[in-house]
Design a protein around this motif. Structure first.
Motif, short mmCIF file in Angstrom:
data_model
loop_
_atom_site.label_atom_id
_atom_site.label_comp_id
_atom_site.label_asym_id
_atom_site.label_seq_id
_atom_site.Cartn_x
_atom_site.Cartn_y
_atom_site.Cartn_z
N LEU A 60 -4.63 4.20 -9.22
CA LEU A 60 -3.95 4.32 -7.73
C LEU A 60 -5.13 3.46 -6.83
O LEU A 60 -6.14 3.85 -6.83
N ALA A 61 -4.91 2.20 -6.60
CA ALA A 61 -5.78 1.30 -6.00
C ALA A 61 -5.61 1.45 -4.46
O ALA A 61 -4.22 1.27 -3.99
N PHE A 62 -6.74 1.27 -3.70
CA PHE A 62 -6.49 1.18 -2.23
C PHE A 62 -6.69 -0.45 -1.97
O PHE A 62 -7.42 -1.19 -2.43
N GLU A 63 -6.19 -0.77 -0.62
CA GLU A 63 -6.24 -1.99 -0.10
C GLU A 63 -6.27 -2.03 1.46
O GLU A 63 -5.24 -1.90 2.01
N GLY A 64 -7.57 -1.97 2.04
CA GLY A 64 -7.61 -2.00 3.29
C GLY A 64 -7.20 -3.42 4.04
O GLY A 64 -7.61 -4.41 3.59
N GLU A 65 -6.43 -3.20 4.83
CA GLU A 65 -5.58 -4.53 5.36
C GLU A 65 -5.47 -4.30 7.02
O GLU A 65 -5.54 -3.20 7.54
N ILE A 66 -5.24 -5.58 7.54
CA ILE A 66 -4.79 -5.41 9.22
C ILE A 66 -3.37 -5.50 8.98
O ILE A 66 -2.67 -6.36 8.51
N ALA A 67 -2.83 -4.72 10.05
CA ALA A 67 -1.44 -4.65 10.07
C ALA A 67 -0.89 -5.38 11.37
O ALA A 67 -1.56 -5.09 12.43
N LEU A 68 0.02 -6.21 11.41
CA LEU A 68 0.68 -6.81 12.78
C LEU A 68 1.92 -5.88 13.01
O LEU A 68 2.80 -5.81 11.98
N VAL A 69 2.21 -5.53 14.10
CA VAL A 69 3.70 -5.02 14.56
C VAL A 69 4.04 -5.94 15.47
O VAL A 69 3.55 -6.24 16.65
N ILE A 70 5.36 -6.33 15.32
CA ILE A 70 6.13 -7.23 16.11
C ILE A 70 6.59 -6.31 17.10
O ILE A 70 6.92 -5.39 17.24
N GLY A 71 6.47 -7.41 18.37
CA GLY A 71 6.89 -6.71 19.62
C GLY A 71 8.10 -7.21 20.20
O GLY A 71 8.99 -6.44 20.58
N THR A 72 8.41 -8.41 20.11
CA THR A 72 9.71 -9.12 20.35
C THR A 72 10.30 -10.01 19.20
O THR A 72 9.48 -10.43 18.16
N ALA A 73 11.60 -10.02 18.99
CA ALA A 73 12.28 -10.57 17.81
C ALA A 73 11.59 -12.09 17.86
O ALA A 73 11.60 -12.91 18.96
N ALA A 74 11.62 -12.40 16.66
CA ALA A 74 11.20 -13.78 16.23
C ALA A 74 12.09 -14.45 15.27
O ALA A 74 12.19 -14.03 14.23
N ARG A 75 12.45 -15.71 15.56
CA ARG A 75 13.51 -16.53 14.63
C ARG A 75 13.15 -18.15 14.88
O ARG A 75 13.58 -18.59 16.10
N GLY A 76 12.72 -18.72 13.85
CA GLY A 76 12.51 -20.20 14.37
C GLY A 76 11.65 -20.50 15.26
O GLY A 76 11.98 -21.28 16.07
#
Length: 487
Positions: A60-76
């Protein structure tokens, strides 16, 4: 108020395979473009939650990361607009169970998608308040700092990740992007506490996510073989889960060669050792076709092994660059050890050059044996390092070879070599001696050498070889009397 009350439940969690140079170099490959996998939203957890290591598993391995949370829809969208669609930044831990990694065949569904395997939080950093290239992620295991890196030199900056994903699918409010982990990811055991924090050290007020806390527990339920594949691990998975062969306990140094045995092997000729091995039923111990770069050298050491597979373009892209198996082998070789390289007898490419030879010298290596070619041949020949090879060749690995694995059983020059075998070489060639027989064959070879030297004296004095070589009873009695060993 918990994080789940402040964030919409994500429709998708998208994770990046490799993004930090330190992690890419550790894995031995630097991808040209980002790649991704999906995690289910049911894997989300909050700070303080437990993470279960299922019964019967070990990695069982850990991976510390930065998470980005989307605020407004993005396409193209373009790079310039990408960060505007990110509302928050926070800490994440992308837990994975390497015991199920091979079974997933790249999807990561079961090994990373289990309940509780994506904790995030505990606090949110306003994305408007930070520079995406000015963030830092740190991870502690049991209060020891094990990961510490920044986003200043990512392979794929955060803006690129958002814009790239948005050209393929719609990113919706609440979606989470896990942006990859730096070097230092490793295995956690039941009872361990792993904490991850993301902050912006140079931003006003030093915004921080706070420490995301996970506690590892041992599960009780086992997998049902009637339902699907079972956990399985090998040394490759152990190495990647722990972060290195040494951390996984796979690089325990071979027993040092006893100084007295080493002295005997340095004195005994390879031809004599080979003869004694044949008398004991071992006739397939010669590494054929290799010659020393510098005549007159003697090689004695304990084998460490390196394997090259035939060149294939896609495999060289994934395994040939970065901190590959070849570089790892030369960085890991220890004092008195010999790197033995399987190159399939392919002399149309170099398998080492002057830089790696210098690294072997710095590590105290006893020498190198390869059934392939040597680059920078003249420079290597001048070094104080016994090197046996098929001869010179100017090309680098990518022409014929892919560096694949180390410290496994290999075939070199027609002989099987196992890590820990004793390797001896001189102008007659190179042989492999099973450690359990080394003392016995060394003593026998030296005894035979003394006998042969006496026989040579008699022949030089004019005696015929008939009855003398090999010695009959009469000559044996004379020899024993001359050496004080008989009546």
């Amino acid at each position: 108020m918990g994080l789940e009350d402040r964030l919409p439940r994500p429709g998708k969690i998208i994770a990046v395979h490799l993004s930090y140079p330190s992690r890419a170099d550790q894995r031995g490959r630097r991808p040209a473009a980002p790649s991704y996998f999906l995690k289910p939203s049911s894997s989300l957890a909050e700070s303080g939650a437990t993470v279960e290591r299922p019964a019967g598993t070990e990695l069982l391995a850990f991976e510390g990361e930065i998470a980005l949370v989307i605020g407004t829809a993005a396409r193209g969208i373009g790079l310039d607009d990408a960060w505007d669609h990110v509302a928050w930044v926070t800490a994440a831990n992308d837990w994975g169970l390497y015991d199920l990694r091979a079974n997933d065949r790249g999807s990561n569904l079961r090994n990373k998608g289990r309940d509780g395997y994506t904790p995030i939080g505990p606090d949110l950093i306003d994305a408007r308040a930070v520079d995406p290239a000015g963030l830092r992620v740190r991870t502690w295991r049991n209060d020891e700092l094990v990961q510490d890196d920044t986003t200043a030199d990512l392979l794929f900056p955060f803006r690129q990740l958002v814009a790239d994903l948005a050209q393929h699918l719609t990113l919706e409010p609440g979606d989470v992007i896990l942006t990859g982990t730096p070097a230092g990811s490793s295995v956690a055991l039941p009872g361990d506490v792993v904490e991850v924090e993301v902050d912006a050290p140079d931003a006003p007020g030093v915004p921080t996510s706070g420490r995301l806390v996970s506690r590892v527990i041992e599960g009780a339920a086992r997998f049902d073989p009637a339902l699907g594949s079972l956990p399985s691990v090998d040394d490759r998975q152990r190495e990647e889960a722990w972060g290195s062969r040494a951390a996984a306990g796979l690089d325990a140094p071979a027993p040092a060669l006893d100084p007295a045995l080493r002295a005997k092997l340095l004195e005994a000729p390879v031809a004599g050792l080979s003869q004694q091995l044949r008398k004991r039923g071992l006739d397939s111990v010669s590494i054929d076709g290799v010659r020393p770069t510098r005549p007159g050298v003697k090689l004695v050491g304990v084998a460490r092994t390196l394997r090259f597979v035939p060149h294939r373009e896609d495999l060289f892209r994934s395994h040939g660059g970065g901190y590959n198996a070849q570089k790892r082998a030369f960085d890991a070789v220890g004092e008195g050890e010999v790197i033995v390289i399987e190159a399939r007898g392919e002399r149309g490419s170099g398998t080492l050059g002057d830089i790696l030879a210098l690294r072997a010298i710095a590590r105290g290596a006893a020498g190198v044996v390869t059934d392939g070619g040597v680059r920078d041949y003249a420079a290597v020949a001048e070094m104080d390092l016994p090197v046996f090879s098929q001869g010179p060749h100017p090309a680098v690995l990518g022409r014929r070879h892919v560096p694949w694995d180390a410290d496994i059983a290999i075939a070199c020059g027609g002989a099987t070599v196992v890590p820990g075998d004793i390797v001896v070489g001189d102008d007659d060639g190179v042989i492999v001696i099973p450690p359990a027989l080394a003392d016995e064959v060394a003593d026998a070879a030296l005894a035979q050498e003394a006998e042969d030297a006496w026989i040579a004296e008699q022949v030089a004095a004019g005696h015929p070889v008939e009855g003398l070589f090999p010695m009959n009873a009469e000559w044996r009695a004379r020899f024993d009397a001359a050496r004080g060993t008989g009546g």
